[in-house]
Scaffold this motif. Structure first.
Motif, PDB file in Angstrom:
ATOM      1  N   ASP A 153       0.774  -1.274   0.087  1.00  0.00           N
ATOM      2  CA  ASP A 153      -0.076  -0.037   0.062  1.00  0.00           C
ATOM      3  C   ASP A 153       0.826   1.390  -0.025  1.00  0.00           C
ATOM      4  N   CYS A 154       1.911   1.261   0.918  1.00  0.00           N
ATOM      5  CA  CYS A 154       2.696   2.439   0.859  1.00  0.00           C
ATOM      6  C   CYS A 154       3.503   2.666  -0.365  1.00  0.00           C
ATOM      7  N   GLN A 155       3.839   1.786  -0.900  1.00  0.00           N
ATOM      8  CA  GLN A 155       4.680   1.787  -2.198  1.00  0.00           C
ATOM      9  C   GLN A 155       3.916   2.387  -3.317  1.00  0.00           C
ATOM     10  N   LYS A 156       2.525   1.887  -3.235  1.00  0.00           N
ATOM     11  CA  LYS A 156       1.771   2.278  -4.500  1.00  0.00           C
ATOM     12  C   LYS A 156       1.068   3.756  -3.900  1.00  0.00           C
ATOM     13  N   MET A 157       1.256   4.089  -2.898  1.00  0.00           N
ATOM     14  CA  MET A 157       0.739   5.415  -2.600  1.00  0.00           C
ATOM     15  C   MET A 157       1.702   6.646  -2.569  1.00  0.00           C
ATOM     16  N   HIS A 158       3.053   6.140  -2.236  1.00  0.00           N
ATOM     17  CA  HIS A 158       3.966   6.880  -2.131  1.00  0.00           C
ATOM     18  C   HIS A 158       5.381   6.865  -3.332  1.00  0.00           C
ATOM     19  N   GLY A 159       5.231   5.780  -3.885  1.00  0.00           N
ATOM     20  CA  GLY A 159       6.060   5.443  -4.894  1.00  0.00           C
ATOM     21  C   GLY A 159       7.417   5.034  -4.300  1.00  0.00           C
ATOM     22  N   ASN A 160       7.492   4.655  -3.120  1.00  0.00           N
ATOM     23  CA  ASN A 160       8.658   4.331  -2.308  1.00  0.00           C
ATOM     24  C   ASN A 160       7.995   3.917  -0.974  1.00  0.00           C
ATOM     25  N   PHE A 161       8.757   3.633  -0.060  1.00  0.00           N
ATOM     26  CA  PHE A 161       8.339   3.149   1.276  1.00  0.00           C
ATOM     27  C   PHE A 161       8.004   4.304   1.964  1.00  0.00           C
ATOM     28  N   ASN A 162       7.249   4.476   2.913  1.00  0.00           N
ATOM     29  CA  ASN A 162       6.555   5.551   3.782  1.00  0.00           C
ATOM     30  C   ASN A 162       7.429   5.914   5.205  1.00  0.00           C
ATOM     31  N   ALA A 163       7.713   6.744   5.463  1.00  0.00           N
ATOM     32  CA  ALA A 163       8.592   7.147   6.515  1.00  0.00           C
ATOM     33  C   ALA A 163       7.357   8.087   7.461  1.00  0.00           C
ATOM     34  N   PHE A 164       7.327   7.618   8.612  1.00  0.00           N
ATOM     35  CA  PHE A 164       6.350   8.573   9.530  1.00  0.00           C
ATOM     36  C   PHE A 164       6.687   8.408  10.953  1.00  0.00           C
ATOM     37  N   LEU A 165       5.774   9.179  11.585  1.00  0.00           N
ATOM     38  CA  LEU A 165       6.122   9.251  13.108  1.00  0.00           C
ATOM     39  C   LEU A 165       4.938   9.248  13.724  1.00  0.00           C
ATOM     40  N   ALA A 166       4.931   8.221  14.700  1.00  0.00           N
ATOM     41  CA  ALA A 166       3.730   7.809  15.434  1.00  0.00           C
ATOM     42  C   ALA A 166       3.614   8.700  16.588  1.00  0.00           C
ATOM     43  N   ALA A 167       2.275   9.045  16.940  1.00  0.00           N
ATOM     44  CA  ALA A 167       2.108   9.790  18.249  1.00  0.00           C
ATOM     45  C   ALA A 167       0.574   9.693  18.513  1.00  0.00           C
ATOM     46  N   PRO A 168       0.292   9.878  19.875  1.00  0.00           N
ATOM     47  CA  PRO A 168      -0.936   9.588  20.021  1.00  0.00           C
ATOM     48  C   PRO A 168      -1.852  10.683  19.796  1.00  0.00           C
ATOM     49  N   ARG A 169      -3.186  10.696  19.213  1.00  0.00           N
ATOM     50  CA  ARG A 169      -3.978  11.613  18.646  1.00  0.00           C
ATOM     51  C   ARG A 169      -4.096  12.748  19.572  1.00  0.00           C
ATOM     52  N   ALA A 170      -4.320  12.317  20.835  1.00  0.00           N
ATOM     53  CA  ALA A 170      -4.574  13.471  21.916  1.00  0.00           C
ATOM     54  C   ALA A 170      -3.437  14.347  22.137  1.00  0.00           C
ATOM     55  N   ASP A 171      -1.948  13.846  21.602  1.00  0.00           N
ATOM     56  CA  ASP A 171      -1.052  14.863  21.958  1.00  0.00           C
ATOM     57  C   ASP A 171      -0.818  15.645  20.623  1.00  0.00           C
ATOM     58  N   LEU A 172      -1.428  15.536  19.571  1.00  0.00           N
ATOM     59  CA  LEU A 172      -1.420  16.434  18.330  1.00  0.00           C
ATOM     60  C   LEU A 172      -2.067  17.560  18.312  1.00  0.00           C
TER      61      LEU A 172
END
Length: 125
Positions: free
Chosen positions: A32-51
């Motif tokens: 999924d990430c390859q098809k959506m981003h054209g490569n791997f997807n890099a992300f940072l995870a955080a609790p939604r309440a902290d955003l």
């Protein structure tokens, strides 16, 4: 180094502020990430309440699998976040971080799915 990181979509309509103390960068190599981003997807995870999110009304959400939904900016198309259903965490696209983050990739996910044209990013021991 500041106490928060600021992620901004390409057109500037969506801003996400997250704590520096959030998890390090995760690199997902799933199909999924390859098809959506054209490569791997890099992300940072955080609790939604902290955003803090401004411009959230510009996000367009869709269910990308039975376990997740994703949002992109409806104006510029930048892929902003992925939410694992029911986990209470958002995965914020690392490429949207404005300025240095001080973060490094800490884990490769779905590495068995990566294509043969790149090597896995190094993960500190």
């Amino acid at each position: 180094m500041t106490e928060t990181l600021h992620a901004i979509c390409h057109c500037g309509k969506v801003h996400v502020t997250l704590p520096v103390a959030s998890a390090g960068v995760l690199a997902c190599h799933c199909g999924d990430c390859q098809k959506m981003h054209g490569n791997f997807n890099a992300f940072l995870a955080a609790p939604r309440a902290d955003l803090t999110v401004t411009g959230e009304d510009a996000l367009v959400w869709y269910r990308s699998s039975a376990a997740a939904r994703r949002a992109f900016c409806g104006t510029c198309g930048a892929r902003v976040v992925k939410e694992i259903t029911g986990a209470g965490r958002w995965l914020v696209s690392a490429g949207l971080i404005d300025g240095p983050s001080g973060k490094r990739i800490i884990k490769n996910l779905w590495d068995q799915s990566k294509p043969d044209w790149y090597d896995l990013p190094e993960v500190p021991a």
